[in-house]
Design a protein around this motif. Structure first.
Motif, PDB file in Angstrom:
ATOM      1  N   MET A   1       0.845  -1.158   0.000  1.00  0.00           N
ATOM      2  CA  MET A   1       0.000   0.000   0.000  1.00  0.00           C
ATOM      3  C   MET A   1       0.902   1.236   0.000  1.00  0.00           C
ATOM      4  O   MET A   1       1.937   1.264   0.668  1.00  0.00           O
ATOM      5  N   ILE A   2       0.498   2.211  -0.731  1.00  0.00           N
ATOM      6  CA  ILE A   2       1.212   3.489  -0.771  1.00  0.00           C
ATOM      7  C   ILE A   2       0.293   4.545  -0.172  1.00  0.00           C
ATOM      8  O   ILE A   2      -0.867   4.662  -0.562  1.00  0.00           O
ATOM      9  N   ALA A   3       0.813   5.291   0.793  1.00  0.00           N
ATOM     10  CA  ALA A   3       0.030   6.327   1.472  1.00  0.00           C
ATOM     11  C   ALA A   3       0.304   7.687   0.828  1.00  0.00           C
ATOM     12  O   ALA A   3       1.432   7.990   0.461  1.00  0.00           O
ATOM     13  N   PHE A   4      -0.738   8.491   0.723  1.00  0.00           N
ATOM     14  CA  PHE A   4      -0.629   9.824   0.139  1.00  0.00           C
ATOM     15  C   PHE A   4      -1.341  10.836   1.016  1.00  0.00           C
ATOM     16  O   PHE A   4      -2.427  10.565   1.540  1.00  0.00           O
ATOM     17  N   CYS A   5      -0.734  12.005   1.160  1.00  0.00           N
ATOM     18  CA  CYS A   5      -1.359  13.095   1.888  1.00  0.00           C
ATOM     19  C   CYS A   5      -1.188  14.380   1.086  1.00  0.00           C
ATOM     20  O   CYS A   5      -0.083  14.709   0.666  1.00  0.00           O
ATOM     21  N   ALA A   6      -2.279  15.072   0.881  1.00  0.00           N
ATOM     22  CA  ALA A   6      -2.232  16.385   0.244  1.00  0.00           C
ATOM     23  C   ALA A   6      -2.111  17.423   1.347  1.00  0.00           C
ATOM     24  O   ALA A   6      -3.025  17.589   2.147  1.00  0.00           O
ATOM     25  N   ASP A   7      -0.975  18.093   1.396  1.00  0.00           N
ATOM     26  CA  ASP A   7      -0.775  19.161   2.385  1.00  0.00           C
ATOM     27  C   ASP A   7      -1.460  20.409   1.852  1.00  0.00           C
ATOM     28  O   ASP A   7      -0.996  21.035   0.908  1.00  0.00           O
ATOM     29  N   GLY A   9      -2.325  22.836   4.083  1.00  0.00           N
ATOM     30  CA  GLY A   9      -2.157  23.810   5.148  1.00  0.00           C
ATOM     31  C   GLY A   9      -2.466  23.299   6.538  1.00  0.00           C
ATOM     32  O   GLY A   9      -2.653  24.092   7.453  1.00  0.00           O
ATOM     33  N   GLN A  10      -2.494  21.996   6.729  1.00  0.00           N
ATOM     34  CA  GLN A  10      -2.843  21.436   8.032  1.00  0.00           C
ATOM     35  C   GLN A  10      -1.757  21.601   9.092  1.00  0.00           C
ATOM     36  O   GLN A  10      -2.021  21.455  10.260  1.00  0.00           O
ATOM     37  N   GLU A  11      -0.527  21.816   8.687  1.00  0.00           N
ATOM     38  CA  GLU A  11       0.634  22.009   9.549  1.00  0.00           C
ATOM     39  C   GLU A  11       0.796  20.918  10.596  1.00  0.00           C
ATOM     40  O   GLU A  11       1.304  19.851  10.285  1.00  0.00           O
ATOM     41  N   GLU A  12       0.384  21.147  11.839  1.00  0.00           N
ATOM     42  CA  GLU A  12       0.665  20.204  12.927  1.00  0.00           C
ATOM     43  C   GLU A  12       0.023  18.835  12.716  1.00  0.00           C
ATOM     44  O   GLU A  12       0.507  17.840  13.236  1.00  0.00           O
ATOM     45  N   GLU A  13      -1.035  18.749  11.951  1.00  0.00           N
ATOM     46  CA  GLU A  13      -1.664  17.454  11.695  1.00  0.00           C
ATOM     47  C   GLU A  13      -0.774  16.547  10.856  1.00  0.00           C
ATOM     48  O   GLU A  13      -0.973  15.341  10.834  1.00  0.00           O
ATOM     49  N   LEU A  14       0.191  17.105  10.151  1.00  0.00           N
ATOM     50  CA  LEU A  14       1.079  16.312   9.307  1.00  0.00           C
ATOM     51  C   LEU A  14       2.286  15.774  10.062  1.00  0.00           C
ATOM     52  O   LEU A  14       2.961  14.870   9.578  1.00  0.00           O
ATOM     53  N   THR A  15       2.543  16.300  11.239  1.00  0.00           N
ATOM     54  CA  THR A  15       3.701  15.870  12.018  1.00  0.00           C
ATOM     55  C   THR A  15       3.588  14.395  12.368  1.00  0.00           C
ATOM     56  O   THR A  15       2.608  13.953  12.962  1.00  0.00           O
ATOM     57  N   GLY A  16       4.586  13.629  11.956  1.00  0.00           N
ATOM     58  CA  GLY A  16       4.620  12.203  12.260  1.00  0.00           C
ATOM     59  C   GLY A  16       3.742  11.344  11.379  1.00  0.00           C
ATOM     60  O   GLY A  16       3.676  10.129  11.559  1.00  0.00           O
ATOM     61  N   LEU A  17       3.068  11.950  10.419  1.00  0.00           N
ATOM     62  CA  LEU A  17       2.160  11.190   9.564  1.00  0.00           C
ATOM     63  C   LEU A  17       2.898  10.137   8.741  1.00  0.00           C
ATOM     64  O   LEU A  17       2.392   9.043   8.530  1.00  0.00           O
ATOM     65  N   ASP A  18       4.107  10.462   8.301  1.00  0.00           N
ATOM     66  CA  ASP A  18       4.898   9.490   7.546  1.00  0.00           C
ATOM     67  C   ASP A  18       5.195   8.245   8.376  1.00  0.00           C
ATOM     68  O   ASP A  18       5.049   7.118   7.906  1.00  0.00           O
ATOM     69  N   ALA A  26       2.024   0.830   5.170  1.00  0.00           N
ATOM     70  CA  ALA A  26       2.348   1.462   3.889  1.00  0.00           C
ATOM     71  C   ALA A  26       3.797   1.161   3.530  1.00  0.00           C
ATOM     72  O   ALA A  26       4.682   1.169   4.388  1.00  0.00           O
ATOM     73  N   SER A  27       4.039   0.873   2.265  1.00  0.00           N
ATOM     74  CA  SER A  27       5.417   0.641   1.826  1.00  0.00           C
ATOM     75  C   SER A  27       6.110   1.958   1.484  1.00  0.00           C
ATOM     76  O   SER A  27       7.338   2.042   1.542  1.00  0.00           O
ATOM     77  N   ARG A  28       5.314   2.965   1.164  1.00  0.00           N
ATOM     78  CA  ARG A  28       5.837   4.302   0.864  1.00  0.00           C
ATOM     79  C   ARG A  28       4.830   5.340   1.329  1.00  0.00           C
ATOM     80  O   ARG A  28       3.646   5.067   1.440  1.00  0.00           O
ATOM     81  N   PHE A  29       5.352   6.544   1.539  1.00  0.00           N
ATOM     82  CA  PHE A  29       4.497   7.662   1.942  1.00  0.00           C
ATOM     83  C   PHE A  29       4.884   8.878   1.124  1.00  0.00           C
ATOM     84  O   PHE A  29       6.065   9.207   0.998  1.00  0.00           O
ATOM     85  N   TYR A  30       3.890   9.536   0.562  1.00  0.00           N
ATOM     86  CA  TYR A  30       4.115  10.752  -0.203  1.00  0.00           C
ATOM     87  C   TYR A  30       3.228  11.857   0.353  1.00  0.00           C
ATOM     88  O   TYR A  30       2.035  11.658   0.556  1.00  0.00           O
TER      89      TYR A  30
END
Length: 77
Positions: A1-7, A9-18, A26-30
């Motif tokens: 599975m490959i994980a994707f996140c569209a940033d 402007g969430q800022e702190e919500e993205l911390t540690g998401l990878d 997930a085998s990869r994170f983008y």
């Protein structure tokens, strides 16, 4: 599975998401920074059109969905 996140402007919500994505299989994170495009192509036209739900809420989460869908097909970092 490959994980994707569209940033968008969430800022702190993205911390540690990878790390969370990889830890849950997930085998990869983008993560793509789409803040400028989101503001220019989605937020600004929404405000211009006065797209307000129940006379008090801007359509923040739902307005991002088309951009999120476009994200995974873009050039990856």
């Amino acid at each position: 599975m490959i994980a994707f996140c569209a940033d968008i402007g969430q800022e702190e919500e993205l911390t540690g998401l990878d790390k969370k994505a990889l830890a849950t299989g997930a085998s990869r994170f983008y993560a793509l920074n789409l803040v400028e495009e989101f503001a220019r192509d989605f937020i600004f036209p929404m405000v211009q059109a006065g797209a307000i739900y129940e006379n008090q809420y801007f359509l923040g989460t739902s307005i991002a969905r088309p951009l999120n869908r476009q994200g995974p097909g873009r050039n990856r970092p």
